[in-house]
Design an enzyme around this catalytic site. Structure first.
Site, PDB file in Angstrom:
ATOM      1  N   CYS A  98       0.856  -1.199   0.000  1.00  0.00           N
ATOM      2  CA  CYS A  98       0.000   0.000   0.000  1.00  0.00           C
ATOM      3  C   CYS A  98       0.887   1.242   0.000  1.00  0.00           C
ATOM      4  O   CYS A  98       0.621   2.222  -0.694  1.00  0.00           O
ATOM      5  CB  CYS A  98      -0.890   0.052   1.234  1.00  0.00           C
ATOM      6  SG  CYS A  98      -1.641  -1.516   1.723  1.00  0.00           S
ATOM      7  N   CYS A 101       2.230   3.249  -3.219  1.00  0.00           N
ATOM      8  CA  CYS A 101       1.420   4.275  -3.886  1.00  0.00           C
ATOM      9  C   CYS A 101       0.986   5.352  -2.899  1.00  0.00           C
ATOM     10  O   CYS A 101       0.994   6.536  -3.214  1.00  0.00           O
ATOM     11  CB  CYS A 101       0.171   3.663  -4.516  1.00  0.00           C
ATOM     12  SG  CYS A 101       0.530   2.590  -5.912  1.00  0.00           S
ATOM     13  N   HIS A 102       0.575   4.930  -1.700  1.00  0.00           N
ATOM     14  CA  HIS A 102      -0.041   5.853  -0.749  1.00  0.00           C
ATOM     15  C   HIS A 102       0.939   6.464   0.238  1.00  0.00           C
ATOM     16  O   HIS A 102       0.544   7.281   1.068  1.00  0.00           O
ATOM     17  CB  HIS A 102      -1.150   5.134   0.031  1.00  0.00           C
ATOM     18  CG  HIS A 102      -2.331   4.764  -0.816  1.00  0.00           C
ATOM     19  ND1 HIS A 102      -3.186   5.700  -1.359  1.00  0.00           N
ATOM     20  CD2 HIS A 102      -2.781   3.551  -1.228  1.00  0.00           C
ATOM     21  CE1 HIS A 102      -4.123   5.072  -2.064  1.00  0.00           C
ATOM     22  NE2 HIS A 102      -3.912   3.780  -2.005  1.00  0.00           N
ATOM     23  N   CYS A 135      -8.098  -1.804  -4.717  1.00  0.00           N
ATOM     24  CA  CYS A 135      -6.656  -1.557  -4.811  1.00  0.00           C
ATOM     25  C   CYS A 135      -5.905  -2.875  -4.886  1.00  0.00           C
ATOM     26  O   CYS A 135      -5.012  -3.059  -5.706  1.00  0.00           O
ATOM     27  CB  CYS A 135      -6.179  -0.777  -3.582  1.00  0.00           C
ATOM     28  SG  CYS A 135      -5.831   0.949  -3.922  1.00  0.00           S
ATOM     29  N   CYS A 198     -34.536  -1.751  12.431  1.00  0.00           N
ATOM     30  CA  CYS A 198     -33.408  -1.115  13.137  1.00  0.00           C
ATOM     31  C   CYS A 198     -33.965  -0.036  14.065  1.00  0.00           C
ATOM     32  O   CYS A 198     -33.537   0.111  15.206  1.00  0.00           O
ATOM     33  CB  CYS A 198     -32.443  -0.482  12.140  1.00  0.00           C
ATOM     34  SG  CYS A 198     -32.022  -1.500  10.719  1.00  0.00           S
ATOM     35  N   CYS A 201     -35.362  -0.588  17.855  1.00  0.00           N
ATOM     36  CA  CYS A 201     -34.458  -0.514  19.006  1.00  0.00           C
ATOM     37  C   CYS A 201     -33.685   0.800  19.021  1.00  0.00           C
ATOM     38  O   CYS A 201     -33.645   1.497  20.036  1.00  0.00           O
ATOM     39  CB  CYS A 201     -33.456  -1.663  18.966  1.00  0.00           C
ATOM     40  SG  CYS A 201     -34.192  -3.272  19.303  1.00  0.00           S
ATOM     41  N   HIS A 202     -33.075   1.122  17.893  1.00  0.00           N
ATOM     42  CA  HIS A 202     -32.064   2.182  17.893  1.00  0.00           C
ATOM     43  C   HIS A 202     -32.606   3.598  17.748  1.00  0.00           C
ATOM     44  O   HIS A 202     -31.878   4.543  18.005  1.00  0.00           O
ATOM     45  CB  HIS A 202     -31.024   1.896  16.809  1.00  0.00           C
ATOM     46  CG  HIS A 202     -30.215   0.666  17.112  1.00  0.00           C
ATOM     47  ND1 HIS A 202     -29.422   0.572  18.216  1.00  0.00           N
ATOM     48  CD2 HIS A 202     -30.109  -0.522  16.451  1.00  0.00           C
ATOM     49  CE1 HIS A 202     -28.839  -0.632  18.237  1.00  0.00           C
ATOM     50  NE2 HIS A 202     -29.245  -1.305  17.178  1.00  0.00           N
ATOM     51  N   ARG A 239     -21.657  -6.760  11.711  1.00  0.00           N
ATOM     52  CA  ARG A 239     -22.571  -6.372  12.777  1.00  0.00           C
ATOM     53  C   ARG A 239     -23.998  -6.259  12.271  1.00  0.00           C
ATOM     54  O   ARG A 239     -24.925  -6.673  12.949  1.00  0.00           O
ATOM     55  CB  ARG A 239     -22.128  -5.040  13.414  1.00  0.00           C
ATOM     56  CG  ARG A 239     -22.943  -4.706  14.654  1.00  0.00           C
ATOM     57  CD  ARG A 239     -22.847  -5.814  15.701  1.00  0.00           C
ATOM     58  NE  ARG A 239     -23.908  -5.716  16.694  1.00  0.00           N
ATOM     59  CZ  ARG A 239     -24.660  -6.735  17.124  1.00  0.00           C
ATOM     60  NH1 ARG A 239     -24.477  -7.929  16.644  1.00  0.00           N
ATOM     61  NH2 ARG A 239     -25.585  -6.547  18.046  1.00  0.00           N
ATOM     62  N   CYS A 243     -26.946  -8.358  13.914  1.00  0.00           N
ATOM     63  CA  CYS A 243     -28.129  -7.681  14.449  1.00  0.00           C
ATOM     64  C   CYS A 243     -29.387  -8.254  13.818  1.00  0.00           C
ATOM     65  O   CYS A 243     -30.375  -8.521  14.488  1.00  0.00           O
ATOM     66  CB  CYS A 243     -28.049  -6.183  14.131  1.00  0.00           C
ATOM     67  SG  CYS A 243     -27.852  -5.149  15.577  1.00  0.00           S
TER      68      CYS A 243
END
Lengths: 282, 108, 140
Positions: A98, A101-102, A135, A198, A201-202, A239, A243
């Site tokens: 990586c 290039c970076h 990449c 979602c 709950c959230h 996740r 969930c």
């Protein structure tokens, strides 16, 4: 509600609870390594259904909160170190790392804060994992990493670290709009045996408890997240999948169109909260 | 096992006799031997059973760890030194591997 | 009635703990006692002189931060009286070290943690703390 009644209620319940108090300090502030303040609460953008945005950090017990304050206590950091080594190591038929290039990974500053982002060259929405694998496969001649693999999570954490403290700023208009709208619809759609969305709950119940878990707003500004539960870094799509499974619904595929759209929408719900570097949660 | 990366926070210089804190963190699954695999059999134990700290060769602290120590073990301790030198930390794995890192500390 | 989030946070934590059984901090299972007796060579230990810090309610039983400090100690042993194997760790201190340590441990359920310190004169001191471990979430 009447203040006196509230106080009496709180008092009597606390008295019954053997004197043990909630261990979370919802008013605490987070400063990492003594020098990087993290915005863990902020006013929501105008379009947002909520008034105040709260990082998942706010909802955790004070012992868990403390784990994120020092990079020598944060159990996600050795994995960031692994990725730092990978960053500098050549991989693939092109014989490049990586870094070739970076240059230094600090050049990734600002990247995590705007993910997911519409990739003009590819003509489609791109997540950080897609940029990394793009990449690897097209420029390094290397094999793609598993979308939710430990190696990918570690690299996302290393790149995320470079934006630590910066406000999330995910675009929701222009070419991002259709993805954002699809994600919004997914967010509010009830599914599965428990018929939960979602939002159930959230959005409607953050701050309340599900069994003894303290429900958060389900923000993803802290991802990848070191979860105490499985003692490793976890990615966003992993996740999402977990969930959805927990609500006993058929889950979408990590890296698939639905979760990409959901990620655009959920990421934008945290616009204004800081990128946290690898966060620590339950 | 994936690359082991110890992380140690120790001061670069201290006054003689001044107590300071050392924080150590290392990634390791610390397989306790209690977990069952998909086949229903217990996954064999593999942990970092010993964490040994020395300063210029003298023992500072030795920890004997068992399966109840969490994955990615964190150990924080306090110490003092009276002369400049090297703080060496070694972790010993059940599989015979040793992981080591050291930090120089100047006393002035 | 409409509760603000602040109220809910304050009440919710208390409600969660009502349903948990009270734990006598001094309760020690046979296996834990046997493990400690190995450490002390059969000698008894007296409560006091040891500071053991552990959360009252563990966010997650997989990673529970604890700290032990025992002025004058040359070694410290920690056991968990409800774990399948009670021994957690033993620490031996050289001259340069302060007799304290902080680490993170696994607790299989609500139980007591006991720390026993070996003093320079060969006597043993102890402290214990009860830690509640809860089941969280929608299936974990």
């Amino acid at each position: 509600m009447n203040k006196i009644v509230k106080t009496l209620m709180a008092g009597s319940i606390l008295a019954l609870s053997l004197g043990s108090a909630v261990a979370a300090d919802e008013d605490a502030d987070l400063v990492v390594n003594g020098d990087t303040p993290i915005t863990v609460r902020t006013k929501a953008p105008d379009w947002h259904p909520l008034d105040e945005l709260l990082s998942g950090w706010v909802f955790r017990a004070s012992e868990t909160q403390a784990l994120q304050a020092d990079d020598f206590e944060n159990p996600g950091m050795p994995f960031v170190d692994q990725a730092a080594e990978a960053w500098a190591t050549a991989d693939g038929s092109a014989g490049k790392a990586c870094a070739d290039c970076h240059n230094d990974v600090e050049s990734m500053k600002g990247v995590r804060a705007v993910m997911p982002k519409f990739n003009d060259e590819k003509g489609t929405m791109y997540t950080l994992a897609m940029y990394i694998n793009n990449c690897r496969t097209e420029r390094m001649g290397a094999e793609a990493w598993g979308y939710t693999s430990g190696t990918m999570a570690s690299m996302e954490a290393l790149i995320g670290l470079q934006s630590r403290g910066m406000p999330m700023n995910v675009a929701i208009d222009g070419p991002a709009k259709p993805y954002w709208e699809q994600g919004q619809e997914l967010y509010y759609t009830r599914t599965g045996q428990l018929e939960l969305s979602c939002a159930s709950c959230h959005e409607e119940n953050y701050g309340n408890r599900i069994r003894s878990d303290h429900l958060s707003q389900g923000q993803i500004n802290g991802f990848p997240v070191y979860r105490l539960k499985n003692a490793k870094l976890n990615t966003i799509h992993a996740r999402f999948k977990g969930c959805v499974r927990d609500t006993r619904a058929e889950t979408f595929k990590p890296g698939g169109d639905e979760f990409i759209a959901l990620e655009v929408y959920v990421a934008s719900r945290a616009n204004g909260l800081s990128v946290e570097g690898p966060s620590v949660r339950n | 096992m994936a690359k082991i990366k110890p992380r140690v926070k120790a001061p670069k210089s201290v006054a003689a006799g001044e107590v300071f804190t050392v924080k150590t963190l290392i990634n390791h699954t610390m397989e306790s031997g209690q977990r069952k695999g998909k086949d229903g059999n217990k996954i064999p134990r593999q942990i970092l059973h010993t964490f040994d700290v020395t300063y210029n060769g003298a023992q500072v602290m030795t920890a004997t760890q068992h399966g109840a120590i969490s994955a990615n073990p964190y150990v924080e301790f306090q110490m003092k030194v009276n002369e400049s030198g090297t703080l060496t930390m070694k972790w010993l794995d059940d599989d015979g591997s040793t992981y080591e890192t050291s930090k120089d500390i100047a006393v002035g | 009635m409409k509760l603000s989030r602040r109220d809910t946070l304050a009440l919710g934590g208390a409600v969660a703990t009502i349903s948990l059984l009270p734990l006598r901090a001094s309760a020690t299972t046979e296996a834990a006692t046997a493990s400690l007796k190995e450490f002390t060579g059969g000698a008894d230990w007296a409560e006091g002189g040891v500071e053991l810090t552990a959360p009252e309610i563990a966010e997650n039983g997989n990673t529970v931060p604890i700290a032990v400090s025992a002025p004058g100690a040359v070694a410290i042993a920690i056991v968990a009286d409800g774990n399948p194997n009670p021994g957690v760790a033993e620490y031996a201190f050289g001259e340069l070290a302060e007799p304290m340590v902080a680490t993170r441990m696994r607790l299989s359920g609500t139980q007591g943690i006991i720390a026993v310190a070996k003093m320079a004169d060969g006597s043993f001191k102890s402290a214990s703390r009860a830690v509640k471990v809860t089941i969280g979430g929608c299936g974990g």
